[in-house]
Design an enzyme around this catalytic site. Structure first.
Site, PDB file in Angstrom:
ATOM      1  N   GLY A  53       0.807  -1.204   0.000  1.00  0.00           N
ATOM      2  CA  GLY A  53       0.000   0.000   0.000  1.00  0.00           C
ATOM      3  C   GLY A  53       0.845   1.261   0.000  1.00  0.00           C
ATOM      4  O   GLY A  53       2.035   1.232  -0.299  1.00  0.00           O
ATOM      5  N   HIS A  59       4.361   1.927  -8.229  1.00  0.00           N
ATOM      6  CA  HIS A  59       3.409   0.804  -8.134  1.00  0.00           C
ATOM      7  C   HIS A  59       2.449   0.797  -9.328  1.00  0.00           C
ATOM      8  O   HIS A  59       2.115  -0.263  -9.869  1.00  0.00           O
ATOM      9  CB  HIS A  59       2.570   0.919  -6.859  1.00  0.00           C
TER      10      HIS A  59
END
Ligand code: PAF
Length: 301
Positions: A53, A59
């Site tokens: 996260g 990402h």
């Protein structure tokens, strides 16, 4: 039904970006299995992008790469307690699931797998079955973060069993992590194709990382010296400088630039030490602290 072999075209991808403002967030294992099983019945190829996260552009580039290898993409968001050392920042690690879901949706992800610690470790994080990869887990990052890669291998094996993807995408910035996972996938015969994604860098060369948010504006500029140092290591090897000299000079250079280096080394792709004058692919790896932030980066050639 999409053909899994059809590459995602730029047009299809931007249509996808427009379509997916939000994605499905799945928190229960039964729901995850049902969703993936449905995709499989539809003949779709499924990709997994494991994350902790607090997602950034690095990402999202993994999600886009995953989309080009599969019809459906699951991103897991789980801050894994077993890979943090006692003095590391598990409790403080930023948890931003709402922002993560929005970013994942915009990047073309289909589902966010958001398990609790209890779902991931039904017997508790201490009493869990552990996966321990021998050899490469104890050098470099493994030497500075004992037990870290046992935690990574343990959680990634679980994620593979939970999602059962056809393909899994990991960033090459965590070079040693990818090597550990490759070893595990081969040794435990996971039927999963591993894809390593290129490092995404800021304009000044700084590798994107969740940890960059801890850097001051001045440190962000300073931190770009790591990439320059890696390039200098590559160039020194190319001119025949002995490896020990390359590594010692890199450490000195980092110190002169205000870092406290943990290591600055040249290795073969399997992280073993090459002999001077030996040909073959190489990777230079650096871990160094700048102020209170520990940064890692690498360069392959
Ligand atoms: O690279 C990471 O973010 C983590 O180590 C991973 C692979 C998601 C396992 O927790």
């Amino acid at each position: 039904m999409p053909d899994r072999r059809t590459p995602v075209t730029a047009g299809a991808h931007s249509a996808n970006l427009r379509k997916k403002a939000t994605i499905e967030t799945i928190t229960g294992l039964a729901a995850l299995r049902a969703r993936v099983a449905q995709w499989r019945r539809d003949g779709l190829r499924v990709a997994l992008v494991p994350t902790m996260g607090n997602l950034h552009e690095g990402h999202f580039s993994l999600i886009r790469l995953a989309r080009s290898h599969a019809d459906r993409v699951v991103a897991s968001v789980f801050v894994n307690p077993t890979q943090f050392g006692p003095n590391e920042d598990f409790a403080q690690y930023p948890r931003t699931p709402e922002a993560d879901a929005l970013g994942l949706g915009a990047a073309g992800c289909d589902a966010m797998w958001l398990p609790t610690v209890e779902t991931m470790y039904p017997y508790g994080a201490q009493a869990t079955v552990r996966v321990q990869v021998p050899g490469i887990t104890t050098t470099l990052e493994g030497a500075f973060r004992p037990g870290h890669f046992d935690g990574v291998a343990t959680v990634v094996a679980r994620l593979f069993n939970q999602v059962q993807p056809d393909v899994a995408v990991f960033g090459r910035k965590d070079y040693q992590q990818l090597a550990v996972i490759r070893y595990m996938v081969r040794d435990l015969a996971f039927a999963i194709e591993l894809v390593g994604a290129d490092i995404v860098r800021e304009d000044n060369g700084l590798a994107m990382s969740s940890r960059n948010q801890y850097l001051s504006a001045e440190e962000r500029v300073q931190a770009a010296a790591i990439h320059r140092c890696l390039q200098a290591m590559r160039d020194a090897v190319a001119t025949g400088t002995p490896r020990a000299t390359v590594e010692a000079e890199a450490s000195q250079r980092l110190q002169a630039d205000g870092f406290v280096p943990d290591y600055a080394v040249v290795r073969r792709p399997d992280l073993s030490e090459p002999a001077d004058g030996e040909d073959g692919p190489r990777v230079a790896l650096i871990a160094a602290r700048l102020g209170r932030t520990r940064l890692i980066d690498n360069l392959e050639w």
